[in-house]
Design a protein around this motif. Structure first.
Motif, PDB file in Angstrom:
ATOM      1  N   GLY A  41       0.739  -1.354  -0.077  1.00 47.44           N
ATOM      2  CA  GLY A  41      -0.156  -0.045   0.283  1.00 47.44           C
ATOM      3  C   GLY A  41       0.909   1.200  -0.028  1.00 47.44           C
ATOM      4  O   GLY A  41       0.344   2.299   0.622  1.00 47.44           O
ATOM      5  N   LEU A  42       1.938   1.139  -0.389  1.00 48.66           N
ATOM      6  CA  LEU A  42       2.860   2.277  -0.519  1.00 48.66           C
ATOM      7  C   LEU A  42       2.323   3.440  -1.292  1.00 48.66           C
ATOM      8  O   LEU A  42       2.603   4.769  -1.146  1.00 48.66           O
ATOM      9  N   ARG A  43       1.731   3.283  -2.595  1.00 45.53           N
ATOM     10  CA  ARG A  43       1.177   4.210  -3.348  1.00 45.53           C
ATOM     11  C   ARG A  43       0.058   5.265  -2.491  1.00 45.53           C
ATOM     12  O   ARG A  43       0.124   6.332  -2.573  1.00 45.53           O
ATOM     13  N   HIS A  44      -1.013   4.439  -1.865  1.00 43.42           N
ATOM     14  CA  HIS A  44      -1.928   5.095  -1.350  1.00 43.42           C
ATOM     15  C   HIS A  44      -1.359   5.762   0.036  1.00 43.42           C
ATOM     16  O   HIS A  44      -1.763   7.008   0.508  1.00 43.42           O
ATOM     17  N   ALA A  45      -0.309   5.178   0.606  1.00 36.74           N
ATOM     18  CA  ALA A  45       0.423   5.915   1.761  1.00 36.74           C
ATOM     19  C   ALA A  45       0.870   7.169   1.142  1.00 36.74           C
ATOM     20  O   ALA A  45       0.973   8.330   1.959  1.00 36.74           O
ATOM     21  N   LEU A  46       1.587   7.087  -0.037  1.00 41.27           N
ATOM     22  CA  LEU A  46       2.324   8.294  -0.559  1.00 41.27           C
ATOM     23  C   LEU A  46       1.216   9.296  -0.978  1.00 41.27           C
ATOM     24  O   LEU A  46       1.254  10.693  -0.664  1.00 41.27           O
ATOM     25  N   ARG A  47       0.167   8.888  -1.653  1.00 37.48           N
ATOM     26  CA  ARG A  47      -0.942   9.939  -1.902  1.00 37.48           C
ATOM     27  C   ARG A  47      -1.638  10.691  -0.637  1.00 37.48           C
ATOM     28  O   ARG A  47      -1.758  11.934  -0.829  1.00 37.48           O
ATOM     29  N   THR A  48      -1.891   9.816   0.393  1.00 35.79           N
ATOM     30  CA  THR A  48      -2.269  10.394   1.588  1.00 35.79           C
ATOM     31  C   THR A  48      -1.512  11.456   2.152  1.00 35.79           C
ATOM     32  O   THR A  48      -1.918  12.417   2.544  1.00 35.79           O
ATOM     33  N   ALA A  49      -0.210  11.050   2.226  1.00 38.72           N
ATOM     34  CA  ALA A  49       0.706  12.093   2.945  1.00 38.72           C
ATOM     35  C   ALA A  49       0.873  13.346   2.055  1.00 38.72           C
ATOM     36  O   ALA A  49       0.990  14.408   2.447  1.00 38.72           O
ATOM     37  N   VAL A  50       0.838  13.335   0.553  1.00 35.41           N
ATOM     38  CA  VAL A  50       0.600  14.403   0.047  1.00 35.41           C
ATOM     39  C   VAL A  50      -0.218  15.230  -0.118  1.00 35.41           C
ATOM     40  O   VAL A  50      -0.197  16.425   0.003  1.00 35.41           O
ATOM     41  N   ALA A  51      -1.573  14.359   0.226  1.00 39.68           N
ATOM     42  CA  ALA A  51      -2.879  15.248   0.520  1.00 39.68           C
ATOM     43  C   ALA A  51      -2.790  15.968   1.761  1.00 39.68           C
ATOM     44  O   ALA A  51      -3.276  17.182   1.754  1.00 39.68           O
ATOM     45  N   VAL A  52      -2.064  15.497   2.814  1.00 43.74           N
ATOM     46  CA  VAL A  52      -2.045  16.065   4.137  1.00 43.74           C
ATOM     47  C   VAL A  52      -1.305  17.139   3.985  1.00 43.74           C
ATOM     48  O   VAL A  52      -1.583  18.536   4.474  1.00 43.74           O
ATOM     49  N   VAL A  53      -0.036  17.428   3.523  1.00 43.36           N
ATOM     50  CA  VAL A  53       0.794  18.282   3.420  1.00 43.36           C
ATOM     51  C   VAL A  53       0.138  19.649   2.397  1.00 43.36           C
ATOM     52  O   VAL A  53       0.427  20.732   3.014  1.00 43.36           O
ATOM     53  N   ALA A  54      -0.460  19.088   1.152  1.00 45.18           N
ATOM     54  CA  ALA A  54      -1.173  20.071   0.408  1.00 45.18           C
ATOM     55  C   ALA A  54      -2.164  20.903   1.289  1.00 45.18           C
ATOM     56  O   ALA A  54      -2.479  22.139   1.216  1.00 45.18           O
ATOM     57  N   THR A  55      -3.112  20.024   2.019  1.00 50.03           N
ATOM     58  CA  THR A  55      -4.208  20.535   2.693  1.00 50.03           C
ATOM     59  C   THR A  55      -3.727  21.453   3.877  1.00 50.03           C
ATOM     60  O   THR A  55      -4.228  22.651   4.168  1.00 50.03           O
ATOM     61  N   GLN A  56      -2.447  21.455   4.568  1.00 46.93           N
ATOM     62  CA  GLN A  56      -2.090  22.055   5.723  1.00 46.93           C
ATOM     63  C   GLN A  56      -1.556  23.380   5.041  1.00 46.93           C
ATOM     64  O   GLN A  56      -1.764  24.367   5.758  1.00 46.93           O
ATOM     65  N   LEU A  57      -1.070  23.261   3.992  1.00 48.18           N
ATOM     66  CA  LEU A  57      -0.493  24.557   3.444  1.00 48.18           C
ATOM     67  C   LEU A  57      -1.549  25.352   2.716  1.00 48.18           C
ATOM     68  O   LEU A  57      -1.674  26.742   3.065  1.00 48.18           O
ATOM     69  N   LEU A  58      -2.669  24.707   2.434  1.00 48.80           N
ATOM     70  CA  LEU A  58      -3.795  25.530   2.036  1.00 48.80           C
ATOM     71  C   LEU A  58      -4.482  26.203   3.161  1.00 48.80           C
ATOM     72  O   LEU A  58      -4.917  27.314   3.158  1.00 48.80           O
ATOM     73  N   VAL A  59      -4.756  25.230   4.098  1.00 44.61           N
ATOM     74  CA  VAL A  59      -5.400  26.004   5.343  1.00 44.61           C
ATOM     75  C   VAL A  59      -4.694  27.143   5.982  1.00 44.61           C
ATOM     76  O   VAL A  59      -5.251  28.146   6.552  1.00 44.61           O
ATOM     77  N   THR A  60      -3.212  26.932   5.716  1.00 43.85           N
ATOM     78  CA  THR A  60      -2.438  27.823   6.505  1.00 43.85           C
ATOM     79  C   THR A  60      -2.565  29.290   5.546  1.00 43.85           C
ATOM     80  O   THR A  60      -2.594  30.323   6.169  1.00 43.85           O
ATOM     81  N   PHE A  61      -2.713  29.022   4.307  1.00 43.92           N
ATOM     82  CA  PHE A  61      -2.722  30.135   3.185  1.00 43.92           C
ATOM     83  C   PHE A  61      -4.053  30.914   3.412  1.00 43.92           C
ATOM     84  O   PHE A  61      -4.345  32.158   3.309  1.00 43.92           O
ATOM     85  N   LEU A  62      -5.164  30.072   3.718  1.00 44.57           N
ATOM     86  CA  LEU A  62      -6.368  30.549   3.817  1.00 44.57           C
ATOM     87  C   LEU A  62      -6.991  31.429   5.199  1.00 44.57           C
ATOM     88  O   LEU A  62      -7.749  31.843   5.451  1.00 44.57           O
ATOM     89  N   ASN A  63      -6.001  30.800   6.262  1.00 44.52           N
ATOM     90  CA  ASN A  63      -5.973  31.391   7.468  1.00 44.52           C
ATOM     91  C   ASN A  63      -7.372  30.877   8.216  1.00 44.52           C
ATOM     92  O   ASN A  63      -8.024  31.537   8.674  1.00 44.52           O
ATOM     93  N   LEU A  64      -7.726  29.415   7.862  1.00 40.63           N
ATOM     94  CA  LEU A  64      -9.011  28.939   8.665  1.00 40.63           C
ATOM     95  C   LEU A  64      -8.425  28.866  10.075  1.00 40.63           C
ATOM     96  O   LEU A  64      -7.650  28.208  10.362  1.00 40.63           O
ATOM     97  N   PRO A  65      -9.712  29.063  10.874  1.00 36.82           N
ATOM     98  CA  PRO A  65      -9.641  28.951  12.438  1.00 36.82           C
ATOM     99  C   PRO A  65      -9.239  27.543  12.975  1.00 36.82           C
ATOM    100  O   PRO A  65      -8.445  27.399  13.757  1.00 36.82           O
ATOM    101  N   GLY A  73      -8.205  24.657  10.891  1.00 41.60           N
ATOM    102  CA  GLY A  73      -7.732  24.072   9.625  1.00 41.60           C
ATOM    103  C   GLY A  73      -7.537  22.406   9.811  1.00 41.60           C
ATOM    104  O   GLY A  73      -7.494  21.674   8.917  1.00 41.60           O
ATOM    105  N   TYR A  74      -7.266  22.047  11.181  1.00 42.68           N
ATOM    106  CA  TYR A  74      -6.947  20.582  11.391  1.00 42.68           C
ATOM    107  C   TYR A  74      -8.217  19.658  11.010  1.00 42.68           C
ATOM    108  O   TYR A  74      -8.136  18.613  10.510  1.00 42.68           O
ATOM    109  N   TRP A  75      -9.342  20.155  10.797  1.00 44.16           N
ATOM    110  CA  TRP A  75     -10.715  19.592  10.316  1.00 44.16           C
ATOM    111  C   TRP A  75     -10.464  19.202   8.583  1.00 44.16           C
ATOM    112  O   TRP A  75     -10.640  18.044   8.502  1.00 44.16           O
ATOM    113  N   ALA A  76      -9.930  20.050   7.979  1.00 44.63           N
ATOM    114  CA  ALA A  76      -9.443  19.800   6.566  1.00 44.63           C
ATOM    115  C   ALA A  76      -8.566  18.645   6.422  1.00 44.63           C
ATOM    116  O   ALA A  76      -8.963  17.882   5.605  1.00 44.63           O
TER     117      ALA A  76
END
Length: 359
Positions: free
Chosen positions: A19-43, A45-48
């Motif tokens: 399941g390495l591909r799924h693990a890598l996709r999930t890790a990328v999604a987490v990093v991208a989401t964290q960067l996006l909520v930081t940029f949007l300054n959501l109160p 953002g961990y829910w995202a």
């Protein structure tokens, strides 16, 4: 070049197995989401980020289904939670009423039933995790926005980073289904011809087929979420239906074989039964190879010849009154078993014909 392709193939199999591909996709999604909520300054953002992890599935169709479930549940729960908080405040009574109303609505609308758990959790969070100085409607909207950000990020990642399609996984699952049904068919028939019922082998095959069927049903829903092509959807539904029917026929044969012992009418046509078993199993095995994309559709001429030969022999047995020499139980077991074999042959032939017409 050959060694490089072999190495790549081994690495690909290793990645799929663990399941390495799924693990890598999930890790990328987490990093991208964290960067996006930081940029949007959501109160909050961990829910995202949490949503991105939950929505990210093994294939795009699974991610789409999970996204729909979470988005719909969040919308319903946020709406009822905000309304209950606005009129009843942050009280236990308001939380109970909002959860009751949310789950009742989700239960009443079939498409929302899968979303009921997420909806109830969202309603409770909107009421109990809010702040007195923050309007309930604003809190509900913020929660919906955070979930939406996580969902969108997860779906984009599913499409861009090592994309995996449910339709392809379903084709391999159906191939495995037809392959295992062919094996079970052959084992049951050969066991009857040899008068030696292989109980453990049969049990293992049946268990594997049941697990494959359950997975194929899930994959079919996920594949339909990926594509709205009616022709492809109809083909997937037909193949799954035929696989289930073939399994039911072999289960009926297996039930007879498990109770059928000793000498019987099958000794009048061992060659015909063997030919029918070989031809039927061969068609199903080659059909599995076709679904994997490795072979053309199988030719059914040998199967038709085996069916004609078996029917002719059965007619000769009736004409010679061979069944009259056996008790009723033996006759019923024999003809039930033969009916199952012929039904399997007919369904195998029909499956090939349907695929040829639909493709």
């Amino acid at each position: 070049m050959t060694s490089l392709s072999d190495t790549a193939g081994r690495l690909g199999r290793f990645a799929r197995r663990f399941g390495l591909r799924h693990a890598l996709r999930t890790a990328v999604a987490v990093v991208a989401t964290q960067l996006l909520v930081t940029f949007l300054n959501l109160p909050q953002g961990y829910w995202a980020v949490v949503t991105a992890v939950i929505v990210m599935q093994a294939n795009l169709g699974g991610s789409i289904r999970a996204a729909w479930t979470r988005l719909a549940g969040t919308a319903v729960g946020a709406a009822f939670g905000a309304a209950a908080s606005h009129f009843g405040g942050q009280t236990v009574a308001a939380a109970g009423l909002s959860v009751f109303a949310t789950l009742a609505v989700c239960a009443a609308i079939p498409k929302l039933r899968e979303s009921s758990r997420v909806a109830g959790i969202t309603a409770v969070i909107v009421i109990l995790a809010g702040h007195p100085d923050m309007p309930a409607l604003e809190l509900g909207f913020d929660r919906f926005l955070e979930i939406a950000v996580g969902i969108v990020t997860a779906l984009v990642t599913s499409v861009v980073v090592f994309p995996s399609r449910a339709s392809r996984a379903l084709s391999h699952g159906l191939a495995k289904l037809f392959e295992d049904v062919a094996s079970l068919f052959a084992v049951v028939v050969e066991g009857r011809i040899r008068e030696d019922y292989p109980e453990r082998h049969v049990f293992a095959l049946k268990d594997r087929i049941l697990r494959t069927l359950a997975r194929c049903r899930e994959l079919r829903l996920e594949a339909d979420a990926e594509s709205r092509d009616r022709g492809e959807s109809a083909l997937r539904a037909m193949l799954l239906f035929r696989g289930e029917r073939l399994f039911e026929h072999v289960l009926g044969m297996d039930h007879v074989a498990a109770e059928w012992r000793g000498k019987g009418l099958h000794r009048h046509l061992p060659e015909e039964m063997a030919d029918l078993e070989h031809a039927g199993a061969d068609v199903l095995t080659k059909l599995a190879a076709h679904l994997r994309g490795n072979a053309p559709l199988p030719d059914v001429d040998a199967l038709d010849a085996a069916v004609a030969k078996a029917r002719e022999k059965l007619a000769d047995m009736r004409r010679d009154r061979a069944p009259a020499a056996y008790d009723l139980s033996e006759v019923m077991h024999f003809f039930s078993f033969m009916h199952g074999m012929l039904a399997c042959a007919a369904d195998a032939r029909e499956t090939v014909a349907r695929i040829r017409a639909m493709e």
